[in-house]
Design an enzyme around this catalytic site. Structure first.
Site, PDB file in Angstrom:
ATOM      1  N   CYS A  72       0.941  -1.259  -0.018  1.00  0.00           N
ATOM      2  CA  CYS A  72       0.002  -0.036  -0.070  1.00  0.00           C
ATOM      3  C   CYS A  72       0.831   1.202  -0.026  1.00  0.00           C
ATOM      4  O   CYS A  72       1.922   1.326   0.634  1.00  0.00           O
ATOM      5  CB  CYS A  72      -0.899   0.254   1.225  1.00  0.00           C
ATOM      6  SG  CYS A  72      -2.025  -1.194   1.646  1.00  0.00           S
TER       7      CYS A  72
ATOM      8  N   ARG B 231       3.537   0.240  -5.175  1.00  0.00           N
ATOM      9  CA  ARG B 231       3.351  -0.289  -3.651  1.00  0.00           C
ATOM     10  C   ARG B 231       2.267  -1.041  -3.525  1.00  0.00           C
ATOM     11  O   ARG B 231       1.874  -1.732  -2.333  1.00  0.00           O
ATOM     12  CB  ARG B 231       3.544   0.954  -2.526  1.00  0.00           C
ATOM     13  CG  ARG B 231       4.953   1.629  -2.485  1.00  0.00           C
ATOM     14  CD  ARG B 231       4.938   2.253  -1.198  1.00  0.00           C
ATOM     15  NE  ARG B 231       4.558   1.524  -0.037  1.00  0.00           N
ATOM     16  CZ  ARG B 231       5.383   1.189   1.040  1.00  0.00           C
ATOM     17  NH1 ARG B 231       6.602   1.875   1.072  1.00  0.00           N
ATOM     18  NH2 ARG B 231       5.326   0.746   2.164  1.00  0.00           N
TER      19      ARG B 231
ATOM     20  N   TRP C  65      -2.893  -2.579  -1.518  1.00  0.00           N
ATOM     21  CA  TRP C  65      -2.628  -3.898  -1.558  1.00  0.00           C
ATOM     22  C   TRP C  65      -3.163  -4.767  -0.622  1.00  0.00           C
ATOM     23  O   TRP C  65      -2.878  -4.650   0.644  1.00  0.00           O
ATOM     24  CB  TRP C  65      -1.117  -4.145  -1.521  1.00  0.00           C
ATOM     25  CG  TRP C  65      -0.445  -5.189  -1.788  1.00  0.00           C
ATOM     26  CD1 TRP C  65      -0.085  -5.917  -3.088  1.00  0.00           C
ATOM     27  CD2 TRP C  65      -0.169  -6.529  -0.936  1.00  0.00           C
ATOM     28  NE1 TRP C  65       0.275  -7.214  -3.042  1.00  0.00           N
ATOM     29  CE2 TRP C  65       0.361  -7.604  -1.758  1.00  0.00           C
ATOM     30  CE3 TRP C  65      -0.445  -6.631   0.454  1.00  0.00           C
ATOM     31  CZ2 TRP C  65       0.703  -8.926  -1.154  1.00  0.00           C
ATOM     32  CZ3 TRP C  65       0.008  -7.903   0.991  1.00  0.00           C
ATOM     33  CH2 TRP C  65       0.418  -8.983   0.459  1.00  0.00           C
TER      34      TRP C  65
ATOM     35  N   ASN D 281      -1.569   2.322   6.080  1.00  0.00           N
ATOM     36  CA  ASN D 281      -0.846   1.073   5.828  1.00  0.00           C
ATOM     37  C   ASN D 281      -0.368   0.471   7.048  1.00  0.00           C
ATOM     38  O   ASN D 281      -0.027   0.947   7.958  1.00  0.00           O
ATOM     39  CB  ASN D 281       0.603   1.457   5.258  1.00  0.00           C
ATOM     40  CG  ASN D 281       0.387   1.969   3.724  1.00  0.00           C
ATOM     41  OD1 ASN D 281      -0.660   2.327   2.966  1.00  0.00           O
ATOM     42  ND2 ASN D 281       1.478   2.743   3.180  1.00  0.00           N
ATOM     43  N   GLY D 282      -0.338  -1.008   6.692  1.00  0.00           N
ATOM     44  CA  GLY D 282      -0.324  -1.805   7.895  1.00  0.00           C
ATOM     45  C   GLY D 282      -1.321  -2.819   8.217  1.00  0.00           C
ATOM     46  O   GLY D 282      -2.366  -2.979   7.368  1.00  0.00           O
TER      47      GLY D 282
ATOM     48  N   GLU E 218      17.329 -17.238  -8.202  1.00  0.00           N
ATOM     49  CA  GLU E 218      16.765 -15.878  -8.677  1.00  0.00           C
ATOM     50  C   GLU E 218      16.023 -16.007  -9.966  1.00  0.00           C
ATOM     51  O   GLU E 218      15.167 -15.217 -10.062  1.00  0.00           O
ATOM     52  CB  GLU E 218      17.980 -14.949  -8.562  1.00  0.00           C
ATOM     53  CG  GLU E 218      17.757 -13.463  -8.991  1.00  0.00           C
ATOM     54  CD  GLU E 218      16.541 -12.866  -8.166  1.00  0.00           C
ATOM     55  OE1 GLU E 218      16.309 -13.445  -7.160  1.00  0.00           O
ATOM     56  OE2 GLU E 218      16.127 -11.839  -8.508  1.00  0.00           O
TER      57      GLU E 218
ATOM     58  N   LYS F 189      12.432 -14.609 -10.583  1.00  0.00           N
ATOM     59  CA  LYS F 189      12.128 -13.509 -11.530  1.00  0.00           C
ATOM     60  C   LYS F 189      11.339 -13.938 -12.671  1.00  0.00           C
ATOM     61  O   LYS F 189      10.109 -13.448 -12.981  1.00  0.00           O
ATOM     62  CB  LYS F 189      13.517 -13.114 -12.335  1.00  0.00           C
ATOM     63  CG  LYS F 189      14.173 -11.916 -12.362  1.00  0.00           C
ATOM     64  CD  LYS F 189      14.183 -10.763 -11.439  1.00  0.00           C
ATOM     65  CE  LYS F 189      13.158 -10.889 -10.171  1.00  0.00           C
ATOM     66  NZ  LYS F 189      14.026 -10.335  -8.805  1.00  0.00           N
TER      67      LYS F 189
ATOM     68  N   GLU G  83       7.544 -14.295 -11.143  1.00  0.00           N
ATOM     69  CA  GLU G  83       6.820 -13.223 -10.757  1.00  0.00           C
ATOM     70  C   GLU G  83       6.434 -12.331 -11.749  1.00  0.00           C
ATOM     71  O   GLU G  83       5.243 -11.574 -11.889  1.00  0.00           O
ATOM     72  CB  GLU G  83       7.628 -12.448  -9.620  1.00  0.00           C
ATOM     73  CG  GLU G  83       8.579 -11.566  -9.944  1.00  0.00           C
ATOM     74  CD  GLU G  83       9.114 -10.812  -9.060  1.00  0.00           C
ATOM     75  OE1 GLU G  83       8.645 -10.154  -8.168  1.00  0.00           O
ATOM     76  OE2 GLU G  83      10.611 -10.735  -8.805  1.00  0.00           O
TER      77      GLU G  83
ATOM     78  N   HIS H 237      17.051 -35.860  -7.137  1.00  0.00           N
ATOM     79  CA  HIS H 237      16.574 -36.250  -5.962  1.00  0.00           C
ATOM     80  C   HIS H 237      14.726 -36.223  -5.842  1.00  0.00           C
ATOM     81  O   HIS H 237      14.496 -36.008  -4.745  1.00  0.00           O
ATOM     82  CB  HIS H 237      17.236 -35.655  -4.828  1.00  0.00           C
ATOM     83  CG  HIS H 237      18.404 -35.939  -4.410  1.00  0.00           C
ATOM     84  ND1 HIS H 237      18.890 -37.286  -4.446  1.00  0.00           N
ATOM     85  CD2 HIS H 237      19.915 -35.260  -4.945  1.00  0.00           C
ATOM     86  CE1 HIS H 237      20.417 -37.177  -4.292  1.00  0.00           C
ATOM     87  NE2 HIS H 237      20.630 -36.167  -4.649  1.00  0.00           N
TER      88      HIS H 237
ATOM     89  N   LYS I 226       5.572  -3.821  -4.201  1.00  0.00           N
ATOM     90  CA  LYS I 226       7.198  -3.630  -3.875  1.00  0.00           C
ATOM     91  C   LYS I 226       7.762  -3.789  -2.640  1.00  0.00           C
ATOM     92  O   LYS I 226       8.808  -4.497  -2.348  1.00  0.00           O
ATOM     93  CB  LYS I 226       7.506  -2.198  -4.467  1.00  0.00           C
ATOM     94  CG  LYS I 226       9.008  -1.840  -4.577  1.00  0.00           C
ATOM     95  CD  LYS I 226       9.741  -2.549  -5.601  1.00  0.00           C
ATOM     96  CE  LYS I 226      11.066  -2.436  -5.768  1.00  0.00           C
ATOM     97  NZ  LYS I 226      11.752  -3.594  -6.336  1.00  0.00           N
TER      98      LYS I 226
END
Ligand code: F6R
Length: 594
Positions: free
Chosen positions: A2, A27, A71, A97-98, A467, A471, A474, A490, A589
């Site tokens: 947010c 955000r 968000w 926010n929170g 990574e 990437k 997402e 395995h 973000k």
């Protein structure tokens, strides 16, 4: 998660709030809204992106207002759940926010007192609670209400007839941008760069009153002064600069980011700064904590430090560290967080400090919460990273780790000098990878046809494989798994076949022979293989279906060039699939909730 913004001054608030929200959409972007106050508070909000809201919005007249881009945590994205939230008569409006942990209890209590709730959010208890205590002094009623709140918050509050904004924070950032007879508030700096570069940051449990002419802050009822900072980021830094997406722009900025980050530690020819030399740290056992992409940088740091210094390193996900029983016995703790606001990383720092550990934070954001609660901060100089997918901040974190580690290395001076020389040449090497963009884009278009992709690597390139998978998934929504190459047999072998391509990150180091064997094993199971290899590696070229060549570098630097290649792969696969690259669904973000 947010984003929030506020404005008070002599200009119309609406266009300013909309502009700030546009800059803040990274955000959170499932819904948004603004409230403008004049004789009354007028709210306009919906479950749409800012541009759509702007078009649909009537003119809201007033020079004082708040805005939010959401968000969702509590309550699905919808018009009614979008912020700002108001009390019932609509005299008080709040953006938040929170997460309010005890919102159910508060809601029940307030409902019994006659308050009527309309949304499914935790936030809505705040305007009602503030209204409950409101007797004409907004600041006092916010302070009284927050005494009952458990959880994290950054809030902006306005009330009809009050020419001020009341702001407060606990575990969620707020920055105040200082102007001339006007002031701005935001959850982070890029939102207000168009208007000012003078800022101050609120600390936990601060409650502030912002008017057009000034800012007053109290903590625990006592007046406090918060230091003014000058922001060096420019508006251009936070714009696309002709690129189709922020992600692509940020990938292309990486040669400069490397130069700026290393240059920030020591100019060419200056000695490498050694923390030990300042008497601050002996590099004994090391603990590195981080989340997501920053965690992958931490894993590379582990290989690096162990290889060069023979010092044992423990790496953990900050989110897991917070729940493990073991107290930390390491004598150097490093927390890596690009934003400096990730809730799990902050919790880990607080825990470590509570246990008496000294904490070094590697962060990209000057004045971020992590930077203010650490014992020592090592800044990266990536500039503002707007795309949700971290790219240049990751490369900058690697630079910080190289810089931190090299002085402690147990290698002879000549080799050390050579490594430092090569480190300084990395911008050019990364540029060579960027010059391969069209070849990598072709490979990516092939990958984009599949629904499942594996990334494999060994040693210091194993985290690059992790990574790569992160990437790709997402930004392109392709299911991807990153594996230590030796681990495929395995279990994941069961999934290999012509529909499950493998991207192999190959370095010419002690892992090379084993990687060749792994690639042969994969080929024997009919998976198409793309290999990222150093120039002139004919042996691998013969084994695989597609290659991406990167310049040859010292093996410890190979994650840098390889990472840039996987970033481009992910970007172009996502582009091929028509994904909203800078704002992937369900993501935001900086993750300021646990
Ligand atoms: C992935 C990504 C996230 C972040 C993670 C940690 O591209 O950006 O995985 O790396 O949320 O964020 P920071 O480094 O801000 O703590």
């Amino acid at each position: 998660m947010c984003g929030l913004v506020g404005y008070i001054g002599d200009k119309q608030a609406q266009p300013i709030l909309i502009n700030c929200l546009t800059r803040l959409e990274y955000r959170g972007y499932d819904s948004c809204g603004i409230a403008v106050s004049s004789n009354e508070i007028r709210v306009f909000k919906d479950a749409v992106r800012v541009k759509v809201l702007e078009k649909a919005m009537p003119r809201l007249s007033g020079t004082l207002g708040i805005g939010h881009t959401r968000w969702a945590t509590h309550g699905e994205p919808s018009q009614v759940n979008a912020h700002p939230h108001c009390d019932c008569p609509g005299r008080i409006a709040v953006v938040h926010n929170g997460v309010i942990n005890n919102f159910q209890t508060l809601r029940q209590k307030l409902t019994k007192k006659g308050h009527r709730f309309v949304s499914g959010t935790d936030t809505e208890v705040l305007p009602h609670l503030i209204e409950e205590y409101y007797d004409g002094n907004l600041e006092a009623s916010v302070a009284r209400a927050l005494k009952e709140v458990e959880g994290s918050y950054a809030i902006l509050v306005l009330a009809v007839g009050e020419p001020k904004l009341v702001i407060a924070r606990r575990d969620s950032p707020i920055v105040v941008g200082l102007g001339d007879r006007e002031n701005y508030i935001a959850s982070d700096v890029p939102a207000i760069l168009d208007y000012t570069s003078r800022v101050l940051y609120l600390e936990d449990d601060d409650i502030g009153v912002v008017t057009a002419s000034g800012v007053r802050v109290k903590n625990n009822s006592s007046e406090v002064r918060r230091k003014e900072h000058k922001i060096s980021w420019t508006v251009e830094d936070a714009q696309k600069g002709g690129y189709e997406h922020f992600m692509l722009k940020e990938i292309h900025e990486q040669p400069k980011v490397i130069r700026d980050t290393i240059g920030g530690y020591a100019a060419e020819g200056e000695p490498v700064v050694e923390l030990a030399a300042t008497g601050e740290y002996e590099l004994g056992d090391v603990l590195i904590l981080a989340c997501g992409t920053s965690y992958h940088a931490a894993l590379i740091g582990k290989y690096l430090i162990e290889e060069l210094t023979r010092t044992p390193v423990r790496t953990e996900l900050a989110s897991e560290f917070n729940y493990c029983g073991r107290t930390s016995a390491e004598n150097v703790s490093i927390v890596i967080t690009q934003s400096g606001e990730t809730a799990d990383a902050l919790k880990a720092i607080k825990r470590l400090r509570g246990e008496g550990c000294r904490v070094i934070v590697i962060t990209n954001v000057v004045g971020s919460t992590a930077s203010r609660i650490a014992d020592r901060v090592i800044y990266t100089r990536a500039g503002p990273e707007i795309s949700v997918a971290a790219t240049k901040s990751f490369i900058a974190q690697l630079m910080a780790l190289y810089w931190l580690t090299l002085p402690y290395s147990k290698i002879d001076t000549r080799r050390l000098d050579n490594l430092i020389t090569e480190l300084r040449q990395l911008p050019g090497k990364v540029q060579q990878v960027l010059d391969q963009e069209s070849v990598i884009a072709d490979c990516a278009r092939q990958l984009a046809k599949f629904d499942d992709v594996f990334f494999i690597g060994r040693g210091i390139n194993c985290p690059v494989a992790l990574e790569g998978a992160l990437k790709l998934k997402e930004v392109s929504y392709i299911h991807a798994e990153g594996y230590a190459a030796g681990e495929l047999k395995h279990g994941p072998f069961a999934l290999l076949g012509k529909d499950a391509p493998v991207v192999a990150v190959v370095a010419r180091d002690h892992t090379y022979e084993a990687m060749l064997t792994n690639i042969k094993e994969v080929k024997a199971r009919h998976s198409p293989v793309t290999a990222i290899i150093g120039e002139g590696d004919g042996e691998v070229e013969e084994l695989v279906d597609t290659i991406v060549t990167v310049p040859r570098v010292e093996p410890i630097f190979s994650p840098v060039v390889n990472a840039v290649a996987i970033q481009l792969l992910a970007y172009y696969a996502a582009r091929e699939r028509g994904c909203p690259i800078d704002f992937p669904r369900n993501l935001a973000k900086s993750v300021t909730v646990e």
